[in-house]
Design an enzyme around this catalytic site. Structure first.
Site, short mmCIF file in Angstrom:
data_model
loop_
_atom_site.label_atom_id
_atom_site.label_comp_id
_atom_site.label_asym_id
_atom_site.label_seq_id
_atom_site.Cartn_x
_atom_site.Cartn_y
_atom_site.Cartn_z
CB THR A 108 48.36 32.01 29.68
OG1 THR A 108 48.47 31.37 28.43
CG2 THR A 108 49.25 33.23 29.69
N GLY A 162 46.97 36.92 32.11
CA GLY A 162 45.61 37.47 32.11
C GLY A 162 45.50 38.82 31.44
#
Length: 528
Positions: free
Chosen positions: A350, A433
């Site tokens: 991300t 994560g």
């Protein structure tokens, strides 16, 4: 204060505005937006859209978004849940009839409806001045004119080469010359640039209706997906209130479920029972306590947390001191707790962005396509790399996170905001994560328990107790590794570093901003 004899980064200081991202070009784009009169929200979306081009393994318009915003750094905090839903045809029975017992991560079934673009439009509507047409320009330019690949991006590209070779349209879009991009390569994505131009011109409807949605649906249905144009057109962003707890006199806020921020809050509640300062910041005892708190919190999450539109999630009870006491009182300093092994279905990538503007509008912002390079499915004509967030569902009737039509999966991405006496003091986040709740706890306790500045707090070596293995970075001293083994922890070194983080500290008395950005990524903090 850092020792200037040693390698490291200084904190970044400014008065007017500050941003921290995982890529210097994104940080610069955000600063340009702030200097042009944009708000923290404008700057965050501009940076994120650009990152979707120049850090393609982590984020993009084919992914999801969560954010916390507090106007002028005080008063009401708004949480934005821009996570996507399963197609209306996605029932557990459909999968079980076909003997599919888990969502394949590189299949069309792993692609939930991307929520990012709608979330960006909603956030800008509520908190922006400039609009998508303006803030998407840096991303459009990078896609059409090209960008230079940064080292961490190249590292991830190389590690995902086999996945990309087997993907849908990935060789065409993401493997120039049949090889992974290396640092210094110039990459152009004209199809993605055209898609971004359409969104800049016509807003969220350009993505969720018309030619772009048609191409994505055609791509997915062509490889077995259940998606329809109605699934895209019906997508909405949820605007809600954050959930929180108190740690060391500070209020810590997270987005509510189906976001997993409650995991981080439970960890803090458990660690509140201990005086961490009795142990050195780098010590067996601290790593052990952090792991035990994480194991308990992740077990709670697996049992109780899912999309609240489908499952009752008793947030109030989970965040009570009694809940933390029930499990935290069992923690022993001489051995590990006997707990079930929790195996979450996802451990994705991300990007996290934090921005504070001259009016002290605060934005804590996170965007993701789930695993590195998402599903490895690129839409045929649009250049949109699609997430595999649907891989976070279970195909297990009765499980809180079992897939269902229109349901949102249990997520991993969590923006955080720390306040004191109602005022924002630190919008921050740690990506990576399943590591995110642990990373946020580690950075915050580094600061509030051990007196680190924001950069020192981000730099400190990390570990993640995941799937019954304590995964430790190279920076964890050997004597700590051996000490953890004596307590019963199975340890292993991680290939890539754990996550990456950004933080901005607001000093209201001095009128200044202090920021840090993670050396585990390519990025930086910038202020003016």
């Amino acid at each position: 204060m850092r020792n200037f004899h040693l390698a490291g980064r200084s904190t970044v200081h400014a008065q007017n505005g500050m941003v921290a991202t995982s890529h210097p070009l994104a940080a610069l784009a955000a600063i340009d937006v702030l200097r042009a009169g944009g708000t923290a929200a404008d700057a965050a979306v501009a940076a994120c859209a650009l990152l979707g081009v120049i850090e393609p393994q982590s984020t993009g318009i084919g992914g999801d978004c969560f954010a916390l915003l507090q106007p002028k750094g005080e008063g009401k905090i708004t949480a934005y849940n821009g996570s996507g839903r399963a197609p209306k045809a996605a029932t557990a029975e459909w999968y079980l009839e076909r003997k599919i017992n888990a969502i394949p991560l590189t299949s069309a079934h792993a692609v939930s409806i991307p929520g990012a673009v709608n979330a960006w439009a909603t956030i800008l509507r509520d908190h922006g001045k400039l609009g998508l047409d303006t803030v998407l320009q840096p991303a459009i330019k990078a896609a059409e004119e090209g960008y230079v690949v940064a080292p961490r991006v190249a590292f991830d590209w190389k590690n995902q080469f086999e996945k990309l070779k087997k993907g849908v349209n990935t060789e065409r879009y993401l493997l120039p010359h049949g090889k992974p991009a290396v640092a210094g390569d110039v990459i152009r994505q004209p199809e993605l640039g055209k898609t971004l131009r359409a969104i800049a011109k016509d807003g969220r409807d350009a993505f969720y209706k018309g030619a772009i949605a048609e191409d994505i649906v055609e791509t997915l249905r062509g490889i077995g997906g259940l998606h329809t144009l109605d699934d895209f057109a019906a997508h909405t962003t949820e605007t809600t209130s954050p959930i929180g707890t108190v740690y060391k006199g500070h209020d810590v806020w997270q987005c509510p479920p189906n976001g997993p921020g409650i995991t981080m809050l439970v960890m803090l509640n458990i660690l509140s029972r201990f005086d961490l300062t009795k142990f050195p910041a780098l010590s067996v005892e601290r790593f052990h306590l952090e792991a035990e708190a994480a194991r308990i919190a992740y077990m709670m999450r697996e049992q109780h947390v899912a999309d609240p539109a489908f499952v009752k999630v008793d947030v109030a009870r989970i965040l009570t001191p009694e809940f933390a006491e029930e499990y935290g009182s069992q923690i022993r300093m001489d051995r590990m707790l006997d707990l079930p092994v929790v195996t979450p279905p996802m451990n994705p990538s991300t990007v996290y962005i934090t921005v504070v503007d001259k009016d002290r509008n605060v934005c804590s912002f996170i965007n993701s396509i789930a695993h590195a390079f998402g599903s490895a499915i690129v839409s045929n004509k649009t250049g949109v790399l699609l997430q595999n967030r649907g891989g976070g569902f279970r195909i297990q009737p009765g499980h809180p996170n079992c897939i269902a039509p229109g349901k949102r999966p249990l997520h991993t991405i969590i923006p955080s905001l720390v306040t004191k006496n109602g005022r924002a003091v630190m919008p921050y986040g740690v990506m990576g994560g399943q590591y995110q709740p642990v990373g946020q706890v580690r950075v915050l306790t580094n600061m509030l328990d051990y007196g680190c500045d924001v950069q020192e707090a981000i730099d400190m070596p990390r570990g993640l107790h995941y799937e019954n293995i304590y995964q430790l970075e190279d920076g964890v001293p050997a004597d700590i590794v051996e000490g953890l083994k004596k307590l019963g922890h199975k340890t292993a070194s991680v290939v890539g570093p754990l996550g990456g983080g950004q933080a901005i500290w607001i000093d209201w008395d001095k009128g200044t901003l202090t920021a840090g950005s993670d050396p585990r990524k390519d990025g930086c903090a910038l202020g003016y």
